[in-house]
Design a protein around this motif. Structure first.
Motif, PDB file in Angstrom:
ATOM      1  N   LEU A  20       0.812  -1.218   0.000  1.00  0.00           N
ATOM      2  CA  LEU A  20       0.000   0.000   0.000  1.00  0.00           C
ATOM      3  C   LEU A  20       0.848   1.271   0.000  1.00  0.00           C
ATOM      4  CD1 LEU A  20      -2.807  -1.006   2.546  1.00  0.00           C
ATOM      5  CD2 LEU A  20      -3.082  -0.651   0.078  1.00  0.00           C
ATOM      6  N   GLN A  21       2.106   1.153   0.381  1.00  0.00           N
ATOM      7  CA  GLN A  21       2.987   2.321   0.409  1.00  0.00           C
ATOM      8  C   GLN A  21       3.499   2.691  -0.985  1.00  0.00           C
ATOM      9  OE1 GLN A  21       6.043   1.372   3.301  1.00  0.00           O
ATOM     10  NE2 GLN A  21       4.497   0.888   4.859  1.00  0.00           N
ATOM     11  N   ILE A  22       3.275   1.833  -1.965  1.00  0.00           N
ATOM     12  CA  ILE A  22       3.704   2.112  -3.340  1.00  0.00           C
ATOM     13  C   ILE A  22       2.591   2.893  -4.030  1.00  0.00           C
ATOM     14  CG2 ILE A  22       4.470   1.122  -5.520  1.00  0.00           C
ATOM     15  CD1 ILE A  22       5.290  -1.390  -3.936  1.00  0.00           C
ATOM     16  N   ASP A  23       2.845   4.146  -4.340  1.00  0.00           N
ATOM     17  CA  ASP A  23       1.833   5.026  -4.926  1.00  0.00           C
ATOM     18  C   ASP A  23       1.685   4.707  -6.416  1.00  0.00           C
ATOM     19  OD1 ASP A  23       0.200   7.048  -5.881  1.00  0.00           O
ATOM     20  OD2 ASP A  23       1.277   8.674  -4.885  1.00  0.00           O
ATOM     21  N   THR A  24       0.573   4.087  -6.766  1.00  0.00           N
ATOM     22  CA  THR A  24       0.304   3.735  -8.164  1.00  0.00           C
ATOM     23  C   THR A  24      -0.947   4.460  -8.655  1.00  0.00           C
ATOM     24  OG1 THR A  24      -0.813   1.736  -7.360  1.00  0.00           O
ATOM     25  CG2 THR A  24       1.465   1.501  -8.108  1.00  0.00           C
ATOM     26  N   THR A  25      -1.094   5.694  -8.215  1.00  0.00           N
ATOM     27  CA  THR A  25      -2.260   6.487  -8.622  1.00  0.00           C
ATOM     28  C   THR A  25      -2.326   6.599 -10.143  1.00  0.00           C
ATOM     29  OG1 THR A  25      -2.171   7.792  -6.587  1.00  0.00           O
ATOM     30  CG2 THR A  25      -3.387   8.729  -8.440  1.00  0.00           C
ATOM     31  N   ASN A  26      -3.494   6.326 -10.688  1.00  0.00           N
ATOM     32  CA  ASN A  26      -3.706   6.349 -12.137  1.00  0.00           C
ATOM     33  C   ASN A  26      -4.810   7.334 -12.484  1.00  0.00           C
ATOM     34  OD1 ASN A  26      -3.715   5.694 -14.840  1.00  0.00           O
ATOM     35  ND2 ASN A  26      -4.694   3.710 -14.594  1.00  0.00           N
ATOM     36  N   HIS A  79      -5.216  -5.943 -10.264  1.00  0.00           N
ATOM     37  CA  HIS A  79      -4.614  -4.742 -10.857  1.00  0.00           C
ATOM     38  C   HIS A  79      -3.828  -3.979  -9.803  1.00  0.00           C
ATOM     39  CE1 HIS A  79      -7.576  -1.761  -9.272  1.00  0.00           C
ATOM     40  NE2 HIS A  79      -8.494  -2.668  -9.511  1.00  0.00           N
ATOM     41  N   THR A  80      -2.729  -3.389 -10.270  1.00  0.00           N
ATOM     42  CA  THR A  80      -1.795  -2.723  -9.367  1.00  0.00           C
ATOM     43  C   THR A  80      -2.047  -1.221  -9.235  1.00  0.00           C
ATOM     44  OG1 THR A  80      -0.262  -2.573 -11.242  1.00  0.00           O
ATOM     45  CG2 THR A  80       0.061  -4.398  -9.707  1.00  0.00           C
ATOM     46  N   ASP A  81      -2.853  -0.644 -10.126  1.00  0.00           N
ATOM     47  CA  ASP A  81      -3.098   0.802 -10.048  1.00  0.00           C
ATOM     48  C   ASP A  81      -4.262   1.100  -9.112  1.00  0.00           C
ATOM     49  OD1 ASP A  81      -4.853  -0.444 -11.948  1.00  0.00           O
ATOM     50  OD2 ASP A  81      -5.336   1.516 -12.809  1.00  0.00           O
ATOM     51  N   VAL A  82      -4.331   2.352  -8.680  1.00  0.00           N
ATOM     52  CA  VAL A  82      -5.403   2.815  -7.791  1.00  0.00           C
ATOM     53  C   VAL A  82      -5.922   4.160  -8.300  1.00  0.00           C
ATOM     54  CG1 VAL A  82      -4.414   1.631  -5.789  1.00  0.00           C
ATOM     55  CG2 VAL A  82      -3.821   4.033  -6.217  1.00  0.00           C
ATOM     56  N   VAL A  83      -7.112   4.519  -7.844  1.00  0.00           N
ATOM     57  CA  VAL A  83      -7.680   5.809  -8.247  1.00  0.00           C
ATOM     58  C   VAL A  83      -7.050   6.933  -7.429  1.00  0.00           C
ATOM     59  CG1 VAL A  83      -9.880   4.860  -9.031  1.00  0.00           C
ATOM     60  CG2 VAL A  83      -9.625   5.559  -6.641  1.00  0.00           C
ATOM     61  N   ARG A 107      -5.039   3.777   0.096  1.00  0.00           N
ATOM     62  CA  ARG A 107      -5.693   3.721  -1.212  1.00  0.00           C
ATOM     63  C   ARG A 107      -5.335   2.402  -1.881  1.00  0.00           C
ATOM     64  NH1 ARG A 107      -9.781   5.382  -2.263  1.00  0.00           N
ATOM     65  NH2 ARG A 107      -9.689   7.518  -3.044  1.00  0.00           N
ATOM     66  N   GLY A 108      -6.358   1.665  -2.259  1.00  0.00           N
ATOM     67  CA  GLY A 108      -6.172   0.356  -2.860  1.00  0.00           C
ATOM     68  C   GLY A 108      -6.405  -0.791  -1.899  1.00  0.00           C
ATOM     69  N   GLU A 146      -7.903   1.079 -13.740  1.00  0.00           N
ATOM     70  CA  GLU A 146      -8.766   2.188 -13.317  1.00  0.00           C
ATOM     71  C   GLU A 146      -8.959   3.251 -14.399  1.00  0.00           C
ATOM     72  OE1 GLU A 146     -10.510   2.024 -10.852  1.00  0.00           O
ATOM     73  OE2 GLU A 146      -9.545   0.956  -9.206  1.00  0.00           O
ATOM     74  N   ALA A 147      -8.247   3.135 -15.522  1.00  0.00           N
ATOM     75  CA  ALA A 147      -8.392   4.138 -16.586  1.00  0.00           C
ATOM     76  C   ALA A 147      -8.749   3.502 -17.928  1.00  0.00           C
ATOM     77  CB  ALA A 147      -7.113   4.959 -16.705  1.00  0.00           C
ATOM     78  N   GLY A 148      -9.333   2.305 -17.881  1.00  0.00           N
ATOM     79  CA  GLY A 148      -9.813   1.705 -19.117  1.00  0.00           C
ATOM     80  C   GLY A 148      -9.045   0.504 -19.606  1.00  0.00           C
ATOM     81  N   SER A 149      -7.876   0.223 -19.026  1.00  0.00           N
ATOM     82  CA  SER A 149      -7.104  -1.003 -19.300  1.00  0.00           C
ATOM     83  C   SER A 149      -6.349  -1.010 -20.621  1.00  0.00           C
ATOM     84  CB  SER A 149      -8.019  -2.238 -19.230  1.00  0.00           C
ATOM     85  OG  SER A 149      -8.711  -2.300 -18.009  1.00  0.00           O
TER      86      SER A 149
END
Length: 434
Positions: A20-26, A79-83, A107-108, A146-149
């Motif tokens: 969770l500490q890895i920021d993968t905001t998409n 999936h590894t990304d988050v909103v 987040r996630g 989270e953005a359409g794949s």
């Protein structure tokens, strides 16, 4: 030798908090560090991995345990990304992996790094326990869901079809819940279908002018009127074979009136926003943009509405209905989301569904397991298009508070649910592969 579940729980919690500490905001994603984090854990166990770059700093992780080939593979997909996060509305840090009062915040946590860890632990335990495998187990962590794949599962299906050549797949899309309506229960939904993403952009154009002068050609006014018409739009309920099977199982469990009592069923459906979304094409205003200065009447005003269509509903026909409802040619309506085709239905009476049901009911005798529908969009749709029974199932009992974490503030998963999910996921996968 029996599995030391307390030790597994501690290990899973440690991995989860660090993940969770890895920021993968998409957007922008930047999911490569997450793929490498999960991959390093697999590599340390001697599990072969492959990193597939789909765009700069964006990678798919594929880890595979080989079976004897007597059955076709099963995929554990996450999936590894988050909103994105609106940090000012969070009471805890969004990317600290904070463990507090039996909850893991971040987040996630529920969407969907928690489930990714459950799948990862199942893979590690199969390897450690030396379980004889009749089929390959493919652990697949993808970016961009989270953005359409386009840089995730859609890319993988187009460019690496060998990876998705599987018999079954498990990902997100449904979970267990502790409440249904006003009733306490242990209800587990397995998503065998999902609604179609149909984001629409509304654009109104008028004549700019000075804000101090009466003005009859204001683009913002046209847009507001259009949005109000859509908000006030009363639409009928739509029943599909999947949702009818869902209702029938709920009725058998005493959680819904029988379908023969249509009036009572519809009343119950309309009382619950989540339930209503399974029986109706939905729309919500999510973005609004107009104006450049307080004293300038805007020439152009734009809005985005998030529409989700039931299976079998045409995007083209829905857009026609939206235009007709707006009834104003000055407001343009166009498709904003990628058009990957309409969701395909897959059977739910399968070996995987029956295995999930038996494992859950053995763990909890009073549990109710039903085929369901994802009201959001997931990567499952790309595999279903290939005829693969791709199911959404997070094997834990989410409270109403946890469910609100999907794209919400202070997202968290309880440690208890993480532990339950690890145990159920392992047993489901073990039975499917051995």
């Amino acid at each position: 030798m029996a599995i030391d579940w307390p030790a597994v729980h501690r290990e899973a919690l440690d991995i989860f908090a660090r993940y969770l500490q890895i920021d993968t905001t998409n957007p922008p994603g930047n999911e490569k560090p997450a793929a490498r984090f999960l991959g390093a854990i697999c590599e340390a166990e001697g599990i072969p991995v492959e990193y597939i770059e789909t765009a700069p700093n964006r990678e798919v992780l594929v880890a595979r345990l080989r079976g004897d080939g007597s059955k076709r593979p099963i995929m554990l997909c996450n999936h590894t990304d988050v909103v994105p996060v609106e940090e000012q509305y969070w009471s805890v840090p969004a990317f600290a992996g904070l463990v507090q009062d039996g909850r893991v915040y971040g987040r996630g946590a529920v969407d969907m790094k928690g489930c990714g860890v459950m799948q990862l632990m199942a893979l590690l335990l199969l390897k450690r326990e030396g379980v004889p495998l009749r089929r390959d187990v493919v652990f697949c962590a993808v970016p961009d869901e989270e953005a359409g794949s386009d840089y995730g599962m859609a890319w993988l299906c187009e460019h690496r079809p060998d990876v998705v050549d599987v018999e079954y797949e498990l990902s997100e899309g449904a979970a267990g819940t502790t409440r249904f309506g006003r009733q306490e229960t242990r209800l587990f939904s397995v998503a065998t279908n999902e609604k179609d993403i149909c984001w629409l952009k509304l654009t109104a154009v008028g004549r700019p002018g000075h804000g101090s002068v009466p003005h009859a050609d204001n683009s913002a006014v046209y847009l507001v009127r259009a949005l109000q018409r859509l908000t006030d739009w009363e639409r009928p309920l739509i029943f599909t074979p999947d949702t009818e099977a869902y209702l029938d199982r709920l009725a058998e469990a005493g959680l819904m009136p029988p379908r023969s009592d249509r009036k009572a069923v519809e009343e119950r459906i309309r009382r619950s926003p989540e339930l209503l979304a399974m029986f109706q094409n939905t729309l919500n205003l999510t973005m609004l943009n107009a104006g450049i200065k307080a004293n300038v009447i805007p020439a152009r005003s734009e809005a985005v509405i998030d529409c989700r269509l039931l299976p079998g509903q045409s995007k083209r026909e829905w857009i026609r209905q939206v235009r007709e409802r707006i009834g104003d040619e000055r407001v343009e309506v166009e498709l904003l989301s990628p058009d990957h085709g309409e969701p395909a239905a897959v059977p739910w009476d399968t070996e995987l569904f029956r295995t999930i049901t038996s494992v859950v009911k053995e763990a909890m005798e009073d549990a109710v397991v039903v085929p369901g529908m994802t009201i959001g969009g997931t990567d499952n749709r790309f595999l279903r298009e290939r005829g693969i029974p791709a199911y959404g199932f997070i094997p834990c009992l989410l409270s109403p508070e946890e469910r609100r974490g999907f794209h919400g503030n202070d997202e968290f998963l309880t440690v208890e649910n993480l532990n339950l999910g690890c145990e159920l996921m392992y047993e489901i996968v073990r039975r499917m592969v051995s």
